[in-house]
Design a protein around this motif. Structure first.
Motif, short mmCIF file in Angstrom:
data_model
loop_
_atom_site.label_atom_id
_atom_site.label_comp_id
_atom_site.label_asym_id
_atom_site.label_seq_id
_atom_site.Cartn_x
_atom_site.Cartn_y
_atom_site.Cartn_z
N LEU A 23 0.83 -1.21 0.00
CA LEU A 23 0.00 0.00 0.00
C LEU A 23 0.86 1.26 0.00
CD1 LEU A 23 -2.97 0.86 0.05
CD2 LEU A 23 -2.82 0.89 2.55
N TYR A 24 1.93 1.25 0.80
CA TYR A 24 2.86 2.39 0.82
C TYR A 24 3.46 2.60 -0.57
CZ TYR A 24 6.98 5.21 1.72
OH TYR A 24 7.94 6.19 1.67
N VAL A 25 3.93 1.52 -1.19
CA VAL A 25 4.54 1.61 -2.52
C VAL A 25 3.52 2.12 -3.54
CG1 VAL A 25 5.57 0.23 -4.38
CG2 VAL A 25 6.29 -0.14 -2.04
N LEU A 26 2.30 1.63 -3.47
CA LEU A 26 1.25 2.07 -4.40
C LEU A 26 0.91 3.55 -4.20
CD1 LEU A 26 -0.87 1.45 -6.57
CD2 LEU A 26 -2.41 0.73 -4.73
N ILE A 27 0.70 3.96 -2.97
CA ILE A 27 0.37 5.37 -2.70
C ILE A 27 1.53 6.28 -3.11
CG2 ILE A 27 -0.08 7.05 -0.85
CD1 ILE A 27 -1.70 4.81 0.53
N PHE A 28 2.75 5.86 -2.79
CA PHE A 28 3.93 6.61 -3.22
C PHE A 28 3.94 6.77 -4.73
CE2 PHE A 28 8.12 6.14 -5.15
CZ PHE A 28 8.73 7.31 -4.74
N GLY A 29 3.68 5.69 -5.44
CA GLY A 29 3.69 5.73 -6.90
C GLY A 29 2.62 6.64 -7.48
N ILE A 30 1.43 6.59 -6.90
CA ILE A 30 0.33 7.42 -7.40
C ILE A 30 0.64 8.91 -7.18
CG2 ILE A 30 -2.08 8.06 -7.01
CD1 ILE A 30 -2.60 5.04 -6.42
N ILE A 31 1.07 9.25 -5.97
CA ILE A 31 1.41 10.65 -5.69
C ILE A 31 2.59 11.09 -6.54
CG2 ILE A 31 2.18 12.29 -3.92
CD1 ILE A 31 0.66 10.56 -1.86
N GLY A 32 3.60 10.22 -6.67
CA GLY A 32 4.77 10.54 -7.48
C GLY A 32 4.43 10.75 -8.94
N ASP A 43 13.66 11.66 -16.00
CA ASP A 43 14.19 12.97 -15.65
C ASP A 43 14.97 12.91 -14.34
OD1 ASP A 43 14.71 15.66 -15.51
OD2 ASP A 43 12.66 16.27 -15.04
N GLN A 44 16.21 13.42 -14.36
CA GLN A 44 17.04 13.45 -13.17
C GLN A 44 17.24 14.87 -12.66
OE1 GLN A 44 20.66 11.15 -13.36
NE2 GLN A 44 19.72 9.66 -14.73
N ASP A 45 16.76 15.85 -13.40
CA ASP A 45 16.98 17.25 -13.03
C ASP A 45 15.84 17.82 -12.19
OD1 ASP A 45 19.40 17.34 -14.44
OD2 ASP A 45 18.32 17.71 -16.32
N HIS A 46 14.64 17.33 -12.36
CA HIS A 46 13.48 17.86 -11.65
C HIS A 46 12.81 16.73 -10.86
CE1 HIS A 46 14.10 20.47 -15.19
NE2 HIS A 46 13.96 21.42 -14.27
N LEU A 47 13.50 16.24 -9.85
CA LEU A 47 12.98 15.14 -9.05
C LEU A 47 12.06 15.69 -7.96
CD1 LEU A 47 16.31 13.18 -8.77
CD2 LEU A 47 14.34 12.56 -10.14
N HIS A 48 11.08 14.91 -7.60
CA HIS A 48 10.10 15.32 -6.59
C HIS A 48 10.25 14.45 -5.35
CE1 HIS A 48 7.99 17.87 -9.47
NE2 HIS A 48 8.21 16.89 -10.35
N LEU A 53 10.63 10.10 -0.07
CA LEU A 53 11.50 9.52 -1.10
C LEU A 53 11.52 10.40 -2.34
CD1 LEU A 53 10.28 5.81 -0.93
CD2 LEU A 53 12.19 6.85 0.28
N ARG A 54 12.64 10.34 -3.07
CA ARG A 54 12.74 11.06 -4.34
C ARG A 54 12.21 10.20 -5.47
NH1 ARG A 54 18.63 13.60 -5.31
NH2 ARG A 54 18.67 11.80 -6.65
N THR A 55 11.61 10.86 -6.45
CA THR A 55 11.05 10.08 -7.56
C THR A 55 11.06 10.88 -8.86
OG1 THR A 55 9.20 8.69 -8.28
CG2 THR A 55 8.64 10.75 -7.17
N ASN A 56 11.09 10.13 -9.94
CA ASN A 56 10.77 10.67 -11.26
C ASN A 56 9.60 9.85 -11.78
OD1 ASN A 56 11.91 8.25 -12.17
ND2 ASN A 56 13.80 9.19 -12.89
N LEU A 57 9.13 10.16 -12.97
CA LEU A 57 7.94 9.50 -13.49
C LEU A 57 8.14 7.99 -13.66
CD1 LEU A 57 5.05 9.90 -14.42
CD2 LEU A 57 5.91 10.44 -16.71
N ALA A 58 9.31 7.58 -14.12
CA ALA A 58 9.57 6.14 -14.33
C ALA A 58 9.49 5.38 -13.00
CB ALA A 58 10.93 5.95 -14.97
N PHE A 59 10.12 5.92 -11.97
CA PHE A 59 10.10 5.25 -10.67
C PHE A 59 8.69 5.24 -10.10
CE2 PHE A 59 11.31 5.47 -5.97
CZ PHE A 59 11.37 4.09 -5.85
N ALA A 60 7.94 6.30 -10.31
CA ALA A 60 6.56 6.35 -9.84
C ALA A 60 5.71 5.28 -10.52
CB ALA A 60 5.97 7.74 -10.08
N ILE A 61 5.86 5.13 -11.82
CA ILE A 61 5.10 4.12 -12.56
C ILE A 61 5.48 2.71 -12.11
CG2 ILE A 61 4.73 3.11 -14.85
CD1 ILE A 61 4.92 6.02 -15.95
#
Length: 153
Positions: A23-32, A43-48, A53-61
């Motif tokens: 659930l943590y991983v899923l919620i993290f991914g959705i918010i990310g 993207d490595q320049d505009h990480l959120h 945790l830090r994320t880009n779109l690929a890691f979020a997906i």
């Protein structure tokens, strides 16, 4: 052959812990994914920063996919979660180690930080342990395993 307990009494606890991790991983991914939408995939320049945790779109997906797979396996049970948890736990630990090695390089394609690596290790250990104690079987399977464990050295 290693002893993997069957119908361990703490199996429900491990399933709950795995569900919470999923659930943590899923919620993290959705918010990310929401925060990083519109950015390039790797993207490595505009990480959120999301849930620590830090994320880009690929890691979020990838996190959304991993969270769904873990939660579905926990929901189904019947040894599917046993096998999937062992594999997923190992995968989280391997990815954490790989990304730790790539931290300060241009190859850090998922935008990991040290915190991401530590959390990946923790989730990996929890899910892996759940896999080790999540095997189910019949009374005959339990008797056979206990016989092997006590008499077959």
């Amino acid at each position: 052959m290693a002893h993997i307990p069957i119908n361990h009494p703490l199996r429900p606890l491990y399933r709950v812990l795995t569900a919470l991790a999923g659930l943590y991983v899923l919620i993290f991914g959705i918010i990310g994914a929401t925060k990083s939408s519109g950015a390039s995939l790797f993207d490595q320049d505009h990480l959120h920063w999301v849930l620590g945790l830090r994320t880009n779109l690929a890691f979020a997906i990838l996190s959304i996919i991993a969270g769904i797979v873990i939660l579905v396996a926990v929901f189904i049970g019947r040894n599917i979660d046993h096998y999937l948890d062992i594999g997923a736990g190992l995968a989280f630990m391997v990815v954490g180690m790989l990304m730790l090695g790539l931290l300060r390089t241009d190859a850090n394609f998922l935008g990991f930080s040290v915190v991401n690596c530590v959390v990946s290790f923790i989730i990996g250990v929890v899910v892996f342990a759940a896999g080790l104690y999540g095997k189910t079987g019949s009374d005959q399977d339990v008797a056979s395993e206990e016989s092997f464990r006590h008499h077959h050295h």
